[in-house]
Design an enzyme around this catalytic site. Structure first.
Site, PDB file in Angstrom:
ATOM      1  N   ASP A  28       0.851  -1.189   0.000  1.00 55.31           N
ATOM      2  CA  ASP A  28       0.000   0.000   0.000  1.00 55.31           C
ATOM      3  C   ASP A  28       0.892   1.246   0.000  1.00 55.31           C
ATOM      4  O   ASP A  28       1.880   1.323   0.732  1.00 55.31           O
ATOM      5  CB  ASP A  28      -0.907   0.000   1.237  1.00 55.31           C
ATOM      6  CG  ASP A  28      -2.046   0.999   1.107  1.00 55.31           C
ATOM      7  OD1 ASP A  28      -3.212   0.550   1.076  1.00 55.31           O
ATOM      8  OD2 ASP A  28      -1.772   2.218   1.034  1.00 55.31           O
ATOM      9  N   ASN A  84     -12.713  -3.088   2.967  1.00 54.03           N
ATOM     10  CA  ASN A  84     -13.635  -1.955   3.062  1.00 54.03           C
ATOM     11  C   ASN A  84     -14.616  -2.028   1.895  1.00 54.03           C
ATOM     12  O   ASN A  84     -14.210  -2.265   0.749  1.00 54.03           O
ATOM     13  CB  ASN A  84     -12.860  -0.635   3.015  1.00 54.03           C
ATOM     14  CG  ASN A  84     -11.948  -0.465   4.215  1.00 54.03           C
ATOM     15  OD1 ASN A  84     -12.292  -0.865   5.330  1.00 54.03           O
ATOM     16  ND2 ASN A  84     -10.782   0.117   4.007  1.00 54.03           N
ATOM     17  N   GLN A  91     -14.373   2.549   1.600  1.00 53.04           N
ATOM     18  CA  GLN A  91     -13.714   2.119   0.352  1.00 53.04           C
ATOM     19  C   GLN A  91     -13.428   3.326  -0.530  1.00 53.04           C
ATOM     20  O   GLN A  91     -14.312   4.166  -0.755  1.00 53.04           O
ATOM     21  CB  GLN A  91     -14.602   1.125  -0.403  1.00 53.04           C
ATOM     22  CG  GLN A  91     -13.921   0.544  -1.642  1.00 53.04           C
ATOM     23  CD  GLN A  91     -14.750  -0.554  -2.315  1.00 53.04           C
ATOM     24  OE1 GLN A  91     -15.901  -0.785  -1.954  1.00 53.04           O
ATOM     25  NE2 GLN A  91     -14.141  -1.201  -3.291  1.00 53.04           N
ATOM     26  N   VAL A  93     -10.995   2.820  -3.398  1.00 54.84           N
ATOM     27  CA  VAL A  93     -10.645   2.272  -4.715  1.00 54.84           C
ATOM     28  C   VAL A  93     -11.625   1.141  -5.009  1.00 54.84           C
ATOM     29  O   VAL A  93     -11.709   0.163  -4.239  1.00 54.84           O
ATOM     30  CB  VAL A  93      -9.195   1.743  -4.749  1.00 54.84           C
ATOM     31  CG1 VAL A  93      -8.895   1.113  -6.102  1.00 54.84           C
ATOM     32  CG2 VAL A  93      -8.212   2.877  -4.465  1.00 54.84           C
ATOM     33  N   HIS A  97     -10.235  -5.468  -2.843  1.00 56.45           N
ATOM     34  CA  HIS A  97      -8.887  -5.673  -2.297  1.00 56.45           C
ATOM     35  C   HIS A  97      -8.972  -6.061  -0.833  1.00 56.45           C
ATOM     36  O   HIS A  97      -9.836  -5.593  -0.104  1.00 56.45           O
ATOM     37  CB  HIS A  97      -8.010  -4.428  -2.482  1.00 56.45           C
ATOM     38  CG  HIS A  97      -8.629  -3.147  -2.027  1.00 56.45           C
ATOM     39  ND1 HIS A  97      -9.589  -2.479  -2.761  1.00 56.45           N
ATOM     40  CD2 HIS A  97      -8.430  -2.410  -0.908  1.00 56.45           C
ATOM     41  CE1 HIS A  97      -9.948  -1.378  -2.123  1.00 56.45           C
ATOM     42  NE2 HIS A  97      -9.266  -1.314  -0.980  1.00 56.45           N
ATOM     43  N   ILE A  98      -8.054  -6.909  -0.453  1.00 54.40           N
ATOM     44  CA  ILE A  98      -7.909  -7.310   0.946  1.00 54.40           C
ATOM     45  C   ILE A  98      -6.675  -6.613   1.493  1.00 54.40           C
ATOM     46  O   ILE A  98      -5.566  -6.812   0.987  1.00 54.40           O
ATOM     47  CB  ILE A  98      -7.743  -8.838   1.087  1.00 54.40           C
ATOM     48  CG1 ILE A  98      -8.926  -9.579   0.463  1.00 54.40           C
ATOM     49  CG2 ILE A  98      -7.572  -9.221   2.566  1.00 54.40           C
ATOM     50  CD1 ILE A  98      -8.784 -11.098   0.466  1.00 54.40           C
ATOM     51  N   HIS A  99      -6.874  -5.776   2.521  1.00 48.88           N
ATOM     52  CA  HIS A  99      -5.729  -5.185   3.211  1.00 48.88           C
ATOM     53  C   HIS A  99      -5.126  -6.257   4.124  1.00 48.88           C
ATOM     54  O   HIS A  99      -5.856  -6.936   4.857  1.00 48.88           O
ATOM     55  CB  HIS A  99      -6.163  -4.025   4.109  1.00 48.88           C
ATOM     56  CG  HIS A  99      -6.729  -2.838   3.382  1.00 48.88           C
ATOM     57  ND1 HIS A  99      -5.991  -1.694   3.153  1.00 48.88           N
ATOM     58  CD2 HIS A  99      -7.964  -2.607   2.859  1.00 48.88           C
ATOM     59  CE1 HIS A  99      -6.751  -0.805   2.519  1.00 48.88           C
ATOM     60  NE2 HIS A  99      -7.951  -1.332   2.328  1.00 48.88           N
TER      61      HIS A  99
END
Ligand code: AMP
Length: 111
Positions: A28, A84, A91, A93, A97-99
């Site tokens: 990130d 998110n 959210q 973007v 996606h998984i943070h």
């Protein structure tokens, strides 16, 4: 085109840490912990709300890839995963996606 699609297509640079046929992991750009990586599907899916029944295998693959990436990052003490979703979920973007966050003890609840 969303910014993560551009990373997948190598139109913009990112520090890519893992890649296979279905997904990609990269750091990130604004880390919220000592280790902060995003794991994304190569397939364009805007959010959890946009998953289709045909994506079940992809979802399983993404979840099973999390510990592979976490191990590669040395997160033996544990880590947090966050997805998110939508405006209230924070959210920003709209490509699923998984943070993966770690490298320090994380508090709960989140803000
Ligand atoms: P979210 O708020 O859950 O949608 O998360 C989007 C994340 O993408 C944020 O943590 C951003 O810092 C990160 N991000 C945005 N643009 C980039 C980029 N070009 N490279 C890496 N991470 C990015």
């Amino acid at each position: 085109m969303n910014i993560f699609r551009k990373i997948i297509d190598r139109e913009i640079s990112a520090e890519i840490l893992y890649e296979d046929d279905l997904c990609l992991a990269f750091r990130d750009v604004h880390p919220q912990a000592p280790v902060h990586v995003l794991l994304i599907p190569k397939k364009t899916v805007a959010s959890l709300d946009d998953l289709a029944a045909e994506d079940s295998e992809l979802c399983g693959h993404l979840l099973r890839t999390v510990p592979i990436v976490a191990a590669q990052l040395g997160l033996s003490g544990g880590y947090r995963t966050v997805i998110n979703t939508g405006a209230h979920g924070g959210q920003t973007v709209f490509h699923l996606h998984i943070h993966i966050l770690g490298g320090r003890g994380l508090t709960w609840p989140p803000g």
